[in-house]
Design a protein around this motif. Structure first.
Motif, mmCIF file in Angstrom:
data_model
loop_
_atom_site.group_PDB
_atom_site.id
_atom_site.type_symbol
_atom_site.label_atom_id
_atom_site.label_comp_id
_atom_site.label_asym_id
_atom_site.label_seq_id
_atom_site.Cartn_x
_atom_site.Cartn_y
_atom_site.Cartn_z
ATOM 1 N N SER A 12 47.952 45.275 36.997
ATOM 2 C CA SER A 12 47.346 44.194 37.988
ATOM 3 C C SER A 12 45.788 44.522 38.097
ATOM 4 C CB SER A 12 48.028 44.333 39.234
ATOM 5 O OG SER A 12 47.348 43.208 40.172
ATOM 6 N N LEU A 13 45.197 45.654 38.174
ATOM 7 C CA LEU A 13 43.767 45.899 38.102
ATOM 8 C C LEU A 13 43.153 45.748 37.044
ATOM 9 C CD1 LEU A 13 43.894 49.287 40.408
ATOM 10 C CD2 LEU A 13 42.854 47.013 41.155
ATOM 11 N N ALA A 14 43.783 46.035 36.055
ATOM 12 C CA ALA A 14 43.333 45.658 34.706
ATOM 13 C C ALA A 14 42.956 44.244 34.367
ATOM 14 C CB ALA A 14 44.061 46.325 33.527
ATOM 15 N N GLY A 15 44.200 43.628 34.851
ATOM 16 C CA GLY A 15 44.253 42.112 34.632
ATOM 17 C C GLY A 15 42.793 41.662 35.466
ATOM 18 N N PHE A 16 42.559 41.922 36.594
ATOM 19 C CA PHE A 16 41.721 41.517 37.608
ATOM 20 C C PHE A 16 40.127 41.671 36.919
ATOM 21 C CE2 PHE A 16 44.638 40.850 40.885
ATOM 22 C CZ PHE A 16 44.390 39.785 41.492
ATOM 23 N N LEU A 17 40.173 43.155 36.649
ATOM 24 C CA LEU A 17 39.196 43.502 35.749
ATOM 25 C C LEU A 17 38.610 42.834 34.681
ATOM 26 C CD1 LEU A 17 36.720 45.887 35.756
ATOM 27 C CD2 LEU A 17 38.117 46.997 34.206
ATOM 28 N N ILE A 18 39.525 42.296 33.590
ATOM 29 C CA ILE A 18 39.255 41.717 32.548
ATOM 30 C C ILE A 18 38.824 40.157 32.903
ATOM 31 C CG2 ILE A 18 40.781 40.596 30.507
ATOM 32 C CD1 ILE A 18 42.081 43.294 30.204
ATOM 33 N N GLY A 19 39.660 39.511 33.819
ATOM 34 C CA GLY A 19 39.432 38.176 34.271
ATOM 35 C C GLY A 19 38.051 38.275 35.055
ATOM 36 N N ASN A 24 34.466 32.852 29.514
ATOM 37 C CA ASN A 24 35.079 32.890 28.244
ATOM 38 C C ASN A 24 36.793 32.667 28.852
ATOM 39 O OD1 ASN A 24 36.777 34.049 26.062
ATOM 40 N ND2 ASN A 24 35.579 35.495 25.681
ATOM 41 N N TRP A 25 37.520 31.642 28.771
ATOM 42 C CA TRP A 25 38.421 31.137 29.292
ATOM 43 C C TRP A 25 39.676 31.739 28.552
ATOM 44 C CZ3 TRP A 25 37.578 29.688 33.807
ATOM 45 C CH2 TRP A 25 36.468 29.166 34.116
ATOM 46 N N VAL A 26 39.630 32.240 27.476
ATOM 47 C CA VAL A 26 40.577 32.774 26.636
ATOM 48 C C VAL A 26 40.977 34.160 27.430
ATOM 49 C CG1 VAL A 26 41.428 33.743 24.498
ATOM 50 C CG2 VAL A 26 40.474 31.625 24.567
ATOM 51 N N LEU A 27 39.795 34.771 27.610
ATOM 52 C CA LEU A 27 39.693 36.274 28.210
ATOM 53 C C LEU A 27 40.265 36.227 29.684
ATOM 54 C CD1 LEU A 27 39.394 39.138 27.043
ATOM 55 C CD2 LEU A 27 36.903 39.001 28.029
ATOM 56 N N PHE A 28 39.760 35.018 30.338
ATOM 57 C CA PHE A 28 39.966 35.080 31.647
ATOM 58 C C PHE A 28 41.614 34.801 31.769
ATOM 59 C CE2 PHE A 28 40.725 32.238 35.555
ATOM 60 C CZ PHE A 28 40.185 32.893 36.370
ATOM 61 N N THR A 29 42.416 33.933 30.908
ATOM 62 C CA THR A 29 43.654 33.497 30.863
ATOM 63 C C THR A 29 44.337 34.787 30.777
ATOM 64 O OG1 THR A 29 43.285 31.326 30.222
ATOM 65 C CG2 THR A 29 45.485 32.381 29.836
ATOM 66 N N ILE A 30 44.013 35.770 29.836
ATOM 67 C CA ILE A 30 44.586 37.022 29.326
ATOM 68 C C ILE A 30 44.665 37.765 30.772
ATOM 69 C CG2 ILE A 30 44.308 39.258 28.097
ATOM 70 C CD1 ILE A 30 43.323 37.500 25.820
#
Length: 66
Positions: A16-23, A32-38
């Motif tokens: 979850s933290l990795a997802g928030f960091l990447i987003g 970058n909407w693709v990276l945000f979606t990931i």
């Protein structure tokens, strides 16, 4: 008492933290909407991942020790 300290809980929190960091990073320079979606998929997918790992035996038991 373990207070939920288990491999399943730690994995869910870290994913979850990795997802928030990447987003969050995906929105800084130019969105970058693709990276945000990931990032969103990772952050939301952490909950079922933790549940699956818990059911697979990597969670804590619910038996109370008195």
């Amino acid at each position: 008492m373990s207070h939920g300290s288990s491999p399943a809980a730690w994995t869910a929190v870290l994913v979850s933290l990795a997802g928030f960091l990447i987003g969050g990073i995906a929105l800084i320079p130019e969105p970058n909407w693709v990276l945000f979606t990931i990032g969103v998929v990772l952050a939301v997918g952490a909950l079922p991942l933790g549940k699956v790992m818990s059911v697979a035996g990597y969670g804590t038991s619910r038996v109370k020790d008195h």
